[in-house]
Design a protein around this motif. Structure first.
Motif, PDB file in Angstrom:
ATOM      1  N   GLU A   1      14.791   2.436   6.900  1.00 51.91           N
ATOM      2  CA  GLU A   1      14.685   3.896   6.966  1.00 51.91           C
ATOM      3  C   GLU A   1      13.292   4.409   6.608  1.00 51.91           C
ATOM      4  N   LEU A   2      12.525   3.644   5.843  1.00 49.28           N
ATOM      5  CA  LEU A   2      11.215   4.094   5.384  1.00 49.28           C
ATOM      6  C   LEU A   2      10.058   3.541   6.209  1.00 49.28           C
TER       7      LEU A   2
ATOM      8  N   ARG B   1       0.810  -1.219   0.000  1.00 48.28           N
ATOM      9  CA  ARG B   1       0.000   0.000   0.000  1.00 48.28           C
ATOM     10  C   ARG B   1       0.844   1.269   0.000  1.00 48.28           C
ATOM     11  N   ASP B   2       1.965   1.250   0.712  1.00 49.85           N
ATOM     12  CA  ASP B   2       2.812   2.433   0.796  1.00 49.85           C
ATOM     13  C   ASP B   2       3.630   2.563  -0.493  1.00 49.85           C
ATOM     14  N   PRO B   3       3.518   3.691  -1.201  1.00 49.42           N
ATOM     15  CA  PRO B   3       4.203   3.800  -2.503  1.00 49.42           C
ATOM     16  C   PRO B   3       5.719   3.648  -2.415  1.00 49.42           C
ATOM     17  N   ALA B   4       6.345   4.251  -1.415  1.00 54.85           N
ATOM     18  CA  ALA B   4       7.801   4.180  -1.308  1.00 54.85           C
ATOM     19  C   ALA B   4       8.258   2.764  -0.996  1.00 54.85           C
ATOM     20  N   LEU B   5       7.586   2.104  -0.062  1.00 55.07           N
ATOM     21  CA  LEU B   5       7.943   0.728   0.273  1.00 55.07           C
ATOM     22  C   LEU B   5       7.697  -0.202  -0.914  1.00 55.07           C
ATOM     23  N   ARG B   6       6.622   0.060  -1.631  1.00 55.09           N
ATOM     24  CA  ARG B   6       6.317  -0.762  -2.806  1.00 55.09           C
ATOM     25  C   ARG B   6       7.432  -0.644  -3.854  1.00 55.09           C
TER      26      ARG B   6
ATOM     27  N   ARG C   1      10.551  10.784  -5.444  1.00 59.61           N
ATOM     28  CA  ARG C   1       9.503  10.972  -4.455  1.00 59.61           C
ATOM     29  C   ARG C   1      10.038  11.685  -3.212  1.00 59.61           C
ATOM     30  N   PRO C   2       9.159  12.364  -2.474  1.00 60.81           N
ATOM     31  CA  PRO C   2       9.614  13.066  -1.269  1.00 60.81           C
ATOM     32  C   PRO C   2      10.161  12.121  -0.192  1.00 60.81           C
ATOM     33  N   GLU C   3       9.686  10.864  -0.178  1.00 57.58           N
ATOM     34  CA  GLU C   3      10.169   9.910   0.839  1.00 57.58           C
ATOM     35  C   GLU C   3      11.659   9.617   0.699  1.00 57.58           C
ATOM     36  N   ALA C   4      12.230   9.918  -0.461  1.00 62.43           N
ATOM     37  CA  ALA C   4      13.655   9.669  -0.657  1.00 62.43           C
ATOM     38  C   ALA C   4      14.508  10.484   0.300  1.00 62.43           C
ATOM     39  N   ALA C   5      13.945  11.549   0.849  1.00 68.79           N
ATOM     40  CA  ALA C   5      14.685  12.377   1.809  1.00 68.79           C
ATOM     41  C   ALA C   5      14.955  11.626   3.098  1.00 68.79           C
ATOM     42  N   SER C   6      14.245  10.515   3.320  1.00 71.40           N
ATOM     43  CA  SER C   6      14.474   9.709   4.538  1.00 71.40           C
ATOM     44  C   SER C   6      15.606   8.716   4.372  1.00 71.40           C
TER      45      SER C   6
ATOM     46  N   GLY D   1      19.124  11.748   4.256  1.00 75.52           N
ATOM     47  CA  GLY D   1      18.662  12.810   3.385  1.00 75.52           C
ATOM     48  C   GLY D   1      19.326  12.809   2.016  1.00 75.52           C
ATOM     49  N   ARG D   2      20.178  11.825   1.749  1.00 75.88           N
ATOM     50  CA  ARG D   2      20.894  11.800   0.477  1.00 75.88           C
ATOM     51  C   ARG D   2      20.129  11.059  -0.616  1.00 75.88           C
ATOM     52  N   GLY D   3      19.024  10.418  -0.234  1.00 72.63           N
ATOM     53  CA  GLY D   3      18.184   9.762  -1.224  1.00 72.63           C
ATOM     54  C   GLY D   3      18.591   8.347  -1.551  1.00 72.63           C
TER      55      GLY D   3
END
Length: 406
Positions: free
Chosen positions: A333-334, A210-215, A395-400, A404-406
């Motif tokens: 991290e996510l 369900r979570d786009p970044a984890l997916r 995606r903005p989640e990459a900041a995590s 913060g380096r993506g």
């Protein structure tokens, strides 16, 4: 490592013992692949059974990992002791294989048992190593994946000790190595971050989809695993076939396979450092691009001279595993902290389940097309992984990721 990470008392010795134990115990994994050319000479083994000698280990590992997660086994038994139990059981499975028909159903079942036992080794070793993390998680996970890589290469090196090809040698030598690992791990301390894991949360598993970044992280990992174990499983027979065509000896085939797989251990360490400093998505994109290109090129290079083929194979060995640790690090991290364990277990199970299919399918594909196009379908995985990690990077989640380096 950060200064605070370096100052933790006992950390270097503990990590050395954990990594060395992993290398020795995980030599069990590819004993069947290293023994395959000699096994083929010893009996009539078709493509399906040839592949099953490795894919059975993958299937056993998935079953063992899920069983351990659902029962909370890793929190009922001290991790060092659980690791030792797994290493001993894997060694016994290998010793049993020595008494069975070469390439027969019973031997394949023994490989599945060895895989299930290794589910008590690799994840538990990872947990022990991660307990020492202090701002260097990418490097530590890379260290353990490097140990997995070197352990996977060891059976090919064991073959070099024999004067003539003998399928029993990698089985027996890796069993002895696993028994040594069982003793060494009992000397290793856990770090200050060693705590009981949260129970396996079935509802949390839905978050992976369900979570786009984890997916996207999981899709990138599946693209990576599409290629990795099929390459490792078949690089030995490929190297033997290549040197036979080139007029070389079986020992050159074993040496080539060892060098290709073992070289990835160095890449894991380097990529772990670079990912912590430059970003996880950047490192995964580079590694996937290089490995996918190699998968397309290696087959057509089958007819070319060693001075062209061997460097290409080494580059593939470096790149095919370099990014592996970063997919796990990205999950940590996510994901919500209380659900990290469940999501890591799910990621691992999905990835290794895919390898069961790919190892078998690659063996059948090789039987159809031969070595010149043997590995071309493996490039599909890196292509999917590149798309997924590029999307994640935007995606903005990459900041995590990676501070913060993506």
């Amino acid at each position: 490592m950060t200064p605070s990470a370096q100052s933790l008392p006992g950390k270097p010795l503990a990590l050395t013992l954990i990594a060395l134990s992993q290398v020795l115990a995980l030599s069990i994994w590819f004993a069947g692949a290293a023994a395959l050319p000699a096994l083929i000479d010893a009996g009539d083994i078709g493509p399906v059974r040839q592949a099953a000698l490795t894919s059975a280990v993958q299937l056993g590992f998935v079953i063992g990992a899920l069983t351990s997660a659902f029962t909370g086994l890793a929190d009922r038994i001290a991790p060092q002791r659980l690791f030792a139990i797994g290493a001993v059981l894997a060694a016994l499975a290998n010793l049993l294989a020595l008494q069975l028909e070469p390439g027969g159903i019973a031997m394949i079942v023994s490989r599945a048992v060895a895989g299930a036992a290794l589910a008590l080794v690799y994840p538990v070793g990872m947990k022990l190593a991660a307990s020492w993390a202090r701002g260097d998680a990418g490097f530590l996970v890379g260290l353990l994946v490097g140990a997995l890589t070197l352990g996977s290469a060891l059976p090919f090196a064991f073959n070099l000790a024999g004067s003539v090809p003998d399928w029993r040698l990698p089985f027996a030598a890796s069993a002895l190595a696993a028994l040594v690992a069982a003793g060494l791990i009992l000397l290793a301390r856990g770090g200050p971050g060693l705590r009981p894991a949260a129970p396996f949360d079935r509802s949390a598993a839905l978050l992976a989809f369900r979570d786009p970044a984890l997916r996207l992280v999981n899709l990138g990992y599946l693209g990576h695993m599409w290629e990795l174990y099929a390459m490792w499983a078949w690089i030995g027979p490929f190297a033997h076939a290549y040197w036979e065509r080139a007029g070389g000896t079986p020992r050159l085939g074993d040496l080539t396979a060892f060098a290709v797989v073992a070289s990835g251990a160095l890449a894991c360490l380097a990529a772990g450092r670079l990912a912590d400093r430059l970003g996880r998505t950047r490192i995964t994109l580079i590694a996937l691009s290089v490995s996918g290109s190699c998968a397309l090129l290696v087959g057509p290079f089958f007819q070319l001279a060693p001075w062209l083929m061997i460097p290409l194979l080494i580059i593939w060995g470096l790149s095919v595993i370099a990014d592996s640790a970063q997919f796990s690090a990205a999950i940590t991290e996510l994901a919500p902290p209380e659900r990290t364990g469940t999501l890591l277990t799910l990621q691992t199970a999905m990835g290794f389940a895919l390898t069961v299919i790919m190892v078998q399918a690659t063996g059948i594909w090789i039987g159809w097309v031969g070595w010149s196009w043997a590995f071309a379908p493996l490039a599909i995985g890196p292509a999917i992984g590149i798309w997924a990690m590029a999307r994640l990077r935007a995606r903005p989640e990459a900041a995590s990721l990676a501070g913060g380096r993506g």
